[in-house]
Design an enzyme around this catalytic site. Structure first.
Site, PDB file in Angstrom:
ATOM      1  N   PRO A   1      67.486  47.263  58.602  1.00  0.00           N
ATOM      2  CA  PRO A   1      67.781  46.346  59.693  1.00  0.00           C
ATOM      3  C   PRO A   1      68.914  45.365  59.412  1.00  0.00           C
ATOM      4  CG  PRO A   1      65.703  45.785  58.631  1.00  0.00           C
ATOM      5  CD  PRO A   1      66.115  47.125  58.097  1.00  0.00           C
ATOM      6  N   ASN A   2      69.706  45.166  60.441  1.00  0.00           N
ATOM      7  CA  ASN A   2      70.803  44.191  60.502  1.00  0.00           C
ATOM      8  C   ASN A   2      72.042  44.585  59.708  1.00  0.00           C
ATOM      9  OD1 ASN A   2      69.404  42.267  62.189  1.00  0.00           O
ATOM     10  ND2 ASN A   2      68.100  41.880  60.408  1.00  0.00           N
TER      11      ASN A   2
ATOM     12  N   ARG B   1      79.265  38.310  59.967  1.00  0.00           N
ATOM     13  CA  ARG B   1      78.780  36.968  59.614  1.00  0.00           C
ATOM     14  C   ARG B   1      78.385  36.960  58.142  1.00  0.00           C
ATOM     15  NH1 ARG B   1      73.857  35.615  62.405  1.00  0.00           N
ATOM     16  NH2 ARG B   1      74.080  33.650  61.323  1.00  0.00           N
TER      17      ARG B   1
ATOM     18  N   TYR C   1      77.300  38.536  51.944  1.00  0.00           N
ATOM     19  CA  TYR C   1      77.298  40.001  52.045  1.00  0.00           C
ATOM     20  C   TYR C   1      78.687  40.640  51.964  1.00  0.00           C
ATOM     21  CZ  TYR C   1      72.502  39.177  53.527  1.00  0.00           C
ATOM     22  OH  TYR C   1      71.190  38.784  53.574  1.00  0.00           O
TER      23      TYR C   1
ATOM     24  N   ASN D   1      69.207  50.980  51.156  1.00  0.00           N
ATOM     25  CA  ASN D   1      69.108  49.528  51.315  1.00  0.00           C
ATOM     26  C   ASN D   1      68.133  49.256  52.457  1.00  0.00           C
ATOM     27  OD1 ASN D   1      69.315  46.810  51.712  1.00  0.00           O
ATOM     28  ND2 ASN D   1      71.557  46.738  51.665  1.00  0.00           N
TER      29      ASN D   1
ATOM     30  N   ALA E   1      65.627  43.609  54.917  1.00  0.00           N
ATOM     31  CA  ALA E   1      64.467  42.706  54.820  1.00  0.00           C
ATOM     32  C   ALA E   1      63.147  43.458  54.682  1.00  0.00           C
ATOM     33  CB  ALA E   1      64.429  41.789  56.039  1.00  0.00           C
TER      34      ALA E   1
ATOM     35  N   HIS F   1      61.026  43.569  51.407  1.00  0.00           N
ATOM     36  CA  HIS F   1      60.105  42.509  50.989  1.00  0.00           C
ATOM     37  C   HIS F   1      58.765  42.561  51.717  1.00  0.00           C
ATOM     38  CE1 HIS F   1      63.949  41.279  49.486  1.00  0.00           C
ATOM     39  NE2 HIS F   1      64.408  41.012  50.690  1.00  0.00           N
TER      40      HIS F   1
ATOM     41  N   ASP G   1      55.197  53.639  50.916  1.00  0.00           N
ATOM     42  CA  ASP G   1      54.379  54.854  50.937  1.00  0.00           C
ATOM     43  C   ASP G   1      55.234  56.083  51.265  1.00  0.00           C
ATOM     44  OD1 ASP G   1      52.158  53.388  50.295  1.00  0.00           O
ATOM     45  OD2 ASP G   1      51.265  53.424  52.298  1.00  0.00           O
TER      46      ASP G   1
ATOM     47  N   GLU H   1      67.103  52.034  45.116  1.00  0.00           N
ATOM     48  CA  GLU H   1      67.091  50.816  45.947  1.00  0.00           C
ATOM     49  C   GLU H   1      68.408  50.074  45.720  1.00  0.00           C
ATOM     50  OE1 GLU H   1      63.830  48.188  45.086  1.00  0.00           O
ATOM     51  OE2 GLU H   1      64.536  46.663  46.507  1.00  0.00           O
TER      52      GLU H   1
ATOM     53  N   HIS I   1      71.034  46.786  47.028  1.00  0.00           N
ATOM     54  CA  HIS I   1      71.247  45.555  47.793  1.00  0.00           C
ATOM     55  C   HIS I   1      72.646  45.024  47.552  1.00  0.00           C
ATOM     56  CE1 HIS I   1      67.036  45.217  48.901  1.00  0.00           C
ATOM     57  NE2 HIS I   1      66.737  45.512  47.641  1.00  0.00           N
TER      58      HIS I   1
ATOM     59  N   SER J   1      73.438  41.800  47.938  1.00  0.00           N
ATOM     60  CA  SER J   1      73.293  40.507  47.264  1.00  0.00           C
ATOM     61  C   SER J   1      72.334  40.632  46.082  1.00  0.00           C
ATOM     62  CB  SER J   1      72.757  39.472  48.260  1.00  0.00           C
ATOM     63  OG  SER J   1      71.473  39.845  48.734  1.00  0.00           O
TER      64      SER J   1
ATOM     65  N   ARG K   1      68.255  34.526  45.113  1.00  0.00           N
ATOM     66  CA  ARG K   1      68.194  33.934  46.460  1.00  0.00           C
ATOM     67  C   ARG K   1      66.804  33.325  46.717  1.00  0.00           C
ATOM     68  NH1 ARG K   1      70.470  37.938  50.745  1.00  0.00           N
ATOM     69  NH2 ARG K   1      70.477  35.996  51.948  1.00  0.00           N
TER      70      ARG K   1
ATOM     71  N   ARG L   1      62.615  36.672  48.815  1.00  0.00           N
ATOM     72  CA  ARG L   1      63.388  37.908  48.567  1.00  0.00           C
ATOM     73  C   ARG L   1      63.168  38.440  47.142  1.00  0.00           C
ATOM     74  NH1 ARG L   1      66.928  37.998  53.078  1.00  0.00           N
ATOM     75  NH2 ARG L   1      67.473  35.896  53.732  1.00  0.00           N
TER      76      ARG L   1
HETATM   77  O1  CA2 Z   1      71.395  42.063  49.925  1.00  0.00           O
HETATM   78  C1  CA2 Z   1      71.006  42.980  50.666  1.00  0.00           C
HETATM   79  O2  CA2 Z   1      71.573  44.061  50.758  1.00  0.00           O
HETATM   80  C2  CA2 Z   1      69.770  42.754  51.568  1.00  0.00           C
HETATM   81  O3  CA2 Z   1      69.057  43.977  51.619  1.00  0.00           O
HETATM   82  C3  CA2 Z   1      70.314  42.386  52.932  1.00  0.00           C
HETATM   83  C4  CA2 Z   1      69.213  42.006  53.916  1.00  0.00           C
HETATM   84  C5  CA2 Z   1      68.283  40.970  53.326  1.00  0.00           C
HETATM   85  O4  CA2 Z   1      67.207  40.709  54.209  1.00  0.00           O
HETATM   86  C6  CA2 Z   1      67.730  41.390  51.979  1.00  0.00           C
HETATM   87  O5  CA2 Z   1      66.918  40.348  51.464  1.00  0.00           O
HETATM   88  C7  CA2 Z   1      68.859  41.682  51.014  1.00  0.00           C
HETATM   89  C8  CA2 Z   1      69.793  41.419  55.209  1.00  0.00           C
HETATM   90  C9  CA2 Z   1      70.944  42.158  55.818  1.00  0.00           C
HETATM   91  C10 CA2 Z   1      71.495  41.282  56.906  1.00  0.00           C
HETATM   92  O6  CA2 Z   1      72.826  41.604  57.129  1.00  0.00           O
HETATM   93  C11 CA2 Z   1      73.572  40.749  57.854  1.00  0.00           C
HETATM   94  C12 CA2 Z   1      74.805  41.194  58.222  1.00  0.00           C
HETATM   95  C13 CA2 Z   1      75.630  40.374  58.961  1.00  0.00           C
HETATM   96  C14 CA2 Z   1      75.227  39.105  59.326  1.00  0.00           C
HETATM   97  C15 CA2 Z   1      73.976  38.655  58.951  1.00  0.00           C
HETATM   98  C16 CA2 Z   1      73.159  39.492  58.210  1.00  0.00           C
END
Ligand code: CA2
Length: 150
Positions: free
Chosen positions: A11-12, A19, A24, A75, A78, A81, A88, A99, A101, A103, A108, A112
């Protein structure tokens, strides 16, 4: 038949580059995938890419890939977590999963620090921005070429 690897994003991550570049990086997900395609091509490997904001679709992608993938760079965003379902699903398939990431999640917020999927993955690459994917793909290709089981 060529070795195929799944690049799976949760997701995201479709919003990358729009942003929070301080956290990121400024590359878009498309930029990262184009780079990975070049890296895979040099290694004689084919990639498929799936990004979904839906937990169930990520579970489905993991199930589907057991029919064709030699490994997965994942990846889970979120869901790393929170998701017992993804843990599973990884545990249920006989395919090595790295896995990944962007970041350094350990540096953090505390929520996380825990990943529910780490224990069923081959390993983790985190904290190198888009290069985390590059490192994860390289390690996975080496793992597969060495004929190792997960
Ligand atoms: O560091 C990573 O790759 C994460 O998987 C990114 C997730 C975060 O919830 C994990 O804790 C670590 C979030 C991705 C959100 O991506 C965005 C992209 C643009 C603007 C805001 C968020």
């Amino acid at each position: 038949m060529a070795t195929e690897i799944l690049i799976l994003n949760g997701p995201n991550l479709n919003l990358l580059g729009s942003r929070q570049p301080d956290v990121y990086g400024s590359a878009t997900l498309d930029d990262i995938i184009v780079d990975l395609q070049a890296q895979a091509g040099e290694a004689g490997v084919e990639l498929r890419h799936v990004q979904s904001n839906s937990e169930g679709q990520l579970v489905d992608a993991l199930h589907d890939c057991r029919l064709w993938a030699a490994g997965v760079v994942f990846n889970p965003g979120a869901y790393s977590h929170t998701s017992v379902a993804l843990r599973d699903a990884i545990d249920a398939i006989d395919v090595p999963v790295v896995e990944t990431h962007l970041s350094n999640v350990q540096a953090r917020e505390e929520f996380r620090h825990q990943s529910l999927v780490t224990a069923v993955c081959l390993g983790v690459v985190a904290g190198f921005g888009g290069d985390s994917y590059r490192g994860a793909l390289d390690l996975l290709i080496r793992h597969v070429a060495a004929g190792k089981q997960r």
